[in-house]
Every structure is written in C-alpha cells, then in structure tokens.
Enzyme design. Sequence first.
Site, PDB file in Angstrom:
ATOM      1  N   TYR A 153       6.730  40.296  95.693  1.00 38.13           N
ATOM      2  CA  TYR A 153       6.231  39.540  94.507  1.00 38.13           C
ATOM      3  C   TYR A 153       5.280  38.501  94.885  1.00 38.13           C
ATOM      4  CZ  TYR A 153       6.768  37.478  89.805  1.00 38.13           C
ATOM      5  OH  TYR A 153       6.802  37.214  88.410  1.00 38.13           O
ATOM      6  N   LYS A 220      18.787  44.545  97.933  1.00 37.53           N
ATOM      7  CA  LYS A 220      18.890  46.384  98.007  1.00 37.53           C
ATOM      8  C   LYS A 220      18.787  46.222  99.358  1.00 37.53           C
ATOM      9  CE  LYS A 220      18.066  49.695  95.462  1.00 37.53           C
ATOM     10  NZ  LYS A 220      19.358  50.637  95.089  1.00 37.53           N
ATOM     11  N   ASP A 274      21.246  47.273  92.203  1.00 36.00           N
ATOM     12  CA  ASP A 274      21.358  48.202  90.852  1.00 36.00           C
ATOM     13  C   ASP A 274      22.643  47.739  90.303  1.00 36.00           C
ATOM     14  OD1 ASP A 274      21.714  49.187  93.243  1.00 36.00           O
ATOM     15  OD2 ASP A 274      21.423  51.197  92.787  1.00 36.00           O
ATOM     16  N   ASP A 298      13.497  37.906  89.277  1.00 37.36           N
ATOM     17  CA  ASP A 298      12.492  38.060  88.404  1.00 37.36           C
ATOM     18  C   ASP A 298      13.373  38.942  87.471  1.00 37.36           C
ATOM     19  OD1 ASP A 298      10.162  37.776  87.051  1.00 37.36           O
ATOM     20  OD2 ASP A 298       9.588  39.830  87.441  1.00 37.36           O
TER      21      ASP A 298
END
Length: 407
Positions: A153, A220, A274, A298
């Site tokens: 990011y 992740k 997730d 985010d």
Amino acid sequence: MTDPKGLITYTEEGKLLVPDFPVIPFIEGDGTGPDIWRAARLVIDGAVSQAYGSTRAVRWLEILAGEKAFEQTGNWLPDETLELVRTHRVAIKGPLTTPVGKGFRSINVALRQELDLYACIRPVKYIRGIPGPMLRPDDVDMVVFRENTEDVYMGIEWEAGSDTARKIIDLVREDTGREIRADSGIGLKPISRTGTRRLVRMAIEYAIEHGRESVTLVHKGNIMKFTEGAFRNWGYEVAQEEFGEHTLTEEQLYENHAGTVPEGKVVIRDRIADAMFQQILLRPEEYDVLAMPNLNGDYMSDALAAMVGGLGMAPGANIGDGYALFEATHGTAPKYAGQDKVNPGSLILSGAMMLDHLDWKEAADRVRQGLLKAVEKKRVTYDLARQMEGATEVKCSEFAETVVNSL
Ligand code: NAP
C-alpha cells in the site's frame, strides 16, 4: 497546567503533557470538509466548555493542505504545515482531495509517512438507532490498529516496461530462476520487524489500558510467508518479550484456563485475513482489538464501518510516537460541497478520540453522549434520515447544534 505558547510536549517516558489552553492545528479539508469541520469544532468547543468551564479550552490554529493550500501557496502540502503539526504534536483534519496526476500519490498518505504516524486507529462501535445491515449490530465493538507506513500500500511500484520493472524482472530470474512476465508492472511489499513490533506494541498497550480481552493479528501469512507471515510471528514475539506478564496465547488459554480469559490478561491470537472477514460478520462479539498490515487494514476498517452503518459515523486517528492526527474517515464528497448537508459524525467522533488522547475524558464522553442523544432524537442528516423511520432531515450545522444541545 499553563503554557503561554499552548505547546503540548512529549516526555521521554512517552507521556503527553497538555496545557490547559493547548494550540491545536486543524486542516478544514476540501469539498464538504469546511462544513463538517465547522460542525465538529462547534461540538468539541461546546463539550470542553461544558466539562471544564473557563479553565480549559482549545486554541485552534488553521494550517493548510489540499486545494486551499494549492490555491494559496502552489503546494498541496506545504512544509510549514508539516512543521506546525510537528511543533504542536496533535492535529485534526477534514477530508482532502487526492490530486490526480499531480505528483502526489495522496496527501493523506504523505502526511502519515512524513510524520511517521505508523498506526491508523479505527474504533468501530455501534451507535443505537443508526441503520445498518447487521442483525445484532450491538455485538460489534472492535478497534482496528492498521499499520500505516509499509506494505504494498506504500505504493512503491513501477510501470510495466519501465527500466526498473525490467531490472527487477531480470534480477528475480537471475537470483531465483523464477519467471515474471516481461509485461508486468511491479510493486514492492516491504513489511519489517521494526514496523510490525511498534504497531503491535501500540495495540497491546491499548488493550491492556482499556481492559480489552484480546488482540488478534490479522494476516495472509499462509501465502505471503516472509511479509504477512512474519507480521504474525513478530507480533507474537513482541507480545511475549514485552508483555509476557499481561498476555497469553490462545493455546495457553484453552490448555491452562479452560477458555476463560483470566482477569487483567489479554489473549494474543491470529487469524488469516480472508477467514477474518467471515468472522467479523458471523461472530463479531468474539473480537476486540485487531492489528494488521496496511492493505488488510484498509479493507477491514471500511468493512467494519459498514457493519455499523457506514463511514459517515466512523472516526479515525493516525498516531506515531509523540504525534497524532485525527481525521474524518470518509472522502470529500465533492458533489455536496458547500451545501451544509453531509453528516459530520465521523469528524465529531474523531474529535472525541482527540479529547481522549489529550486525556480530557470528561469532554470526550460528552461528545459521544451528545451524538448518541442527537441520533435518538432522530434529527439527523440526509444519509441517515433516508434510512431511519420517522427521522427529521437536518442540515450538517443543525445536526451539530442538536449534538451541542444534547451534551
Ligand atoms: P467520498 O468522498 O467518501 O464520497 C462517496 C460517497 O459517500 C458520497 O457521495 C456520499 O454518498 C457518501 N459520503 C461520504 N462522506 C459522507 C458524509 N460525511 N455524510 C454522508 N455521506 C457521505 O468518496 P469519493 O467520492 O470516492 O472521494 C472523493 C475525494 O475524497 C477523492 O479525491 C478521494 O481521493 C478523497 N478521499 C479522501 C479521504 C481522506 O481525506 N481521508 C478518504 C477517502 C477519499 P451518497 O452520495 O450516496 O449520499
């Protein structure tokens, strides 16, 4: 405490010393920014005055960024603005337009990086009466700590076909034998031990200070082992090294305490990002403080805000060591600029976070109570009025007056 210059200071032990009449810089913001800033300022000043009479008050100092800065100085983010935030340590801002193709990736991102405001903090708690999509929105009470200065990011990237993209593709082939398609754009995803540890440290300190039961590291790491996986590992590492007496892992919780969190302890655990998106919808009551890298944060902060009724009421702060910038979390909503129409709730609640940060808790609580009561009275701005049965639509400024009258 008095200080004629109104300067907030920061001690070596990491404590803020706040004078009774601190000077606090504000950026009113672009688009609808001036409308919501006027509203928020009215509420913040009203709450401080109610809580402390004439013994405390904020002395506001306007600083420039965004369109107003560009018009007046030819610069979207003048050095003087950064310098004034550094000098005064605490500031608040409305939303800023992201100039497209004008050199800046984003003024917001630049502010965070220049001031090293490494944690974006977003408390997400349901306000009774706000229309939202959840069956049991009261179950949502989480605080997101999102890393602000690293990850993909940050925007360190190169266009497909550029020299640097080609060099990286060649380097990866030579060093690892792995092929990246020649026409690929390339982005970097740095996640450091230093950046992770300070973010998770802040999240754990917050959890301990506020009597929260858990800190969940969201990552992740099953796929991105050396970045997101390392975030998880370094998170556990700092918990164990620096907060061993106050924390325990989920394993220890079940092995030694039959799943009941001992008084005064914080459980440190981790979840894959997730799966976590499912968890916050299905079992939100089980989650408390969340710490995560930039991009996950985010997405998840906005998803959580939506669960309690959207960004119009979601406060936020960007905090570093000794510096803090409080902000509306939504954008400039330019189509409503100057119409005195949009919901100032996000910036008002960010103002309450700012008062908490100053340790002016009585005023902060008044702001939150006032807002709650204004919603109870169903005198709300268009965005809420269109979804609330029996509501009266009021202007941005009228909503602020209702809050002030309810303090
Ligand atoms: P936006 O300004 O957040 O607006 C999108 C829509 O969200 C609005 O049209 C409105 O929806 C609703 N909305 C936003 N703020 C609201 C408020 N206070 N009260 C009620 N409704 C509100 O997003 P955008 O149009 O994508 O972005 C516009 C500009 O803002 C861009 O330049 C972007 O870069 C910038 N931006 C700045 C920040 C920041 O400064 N932190 C954050 C995000 C975006 P309805 O029209 O459906 O009512």
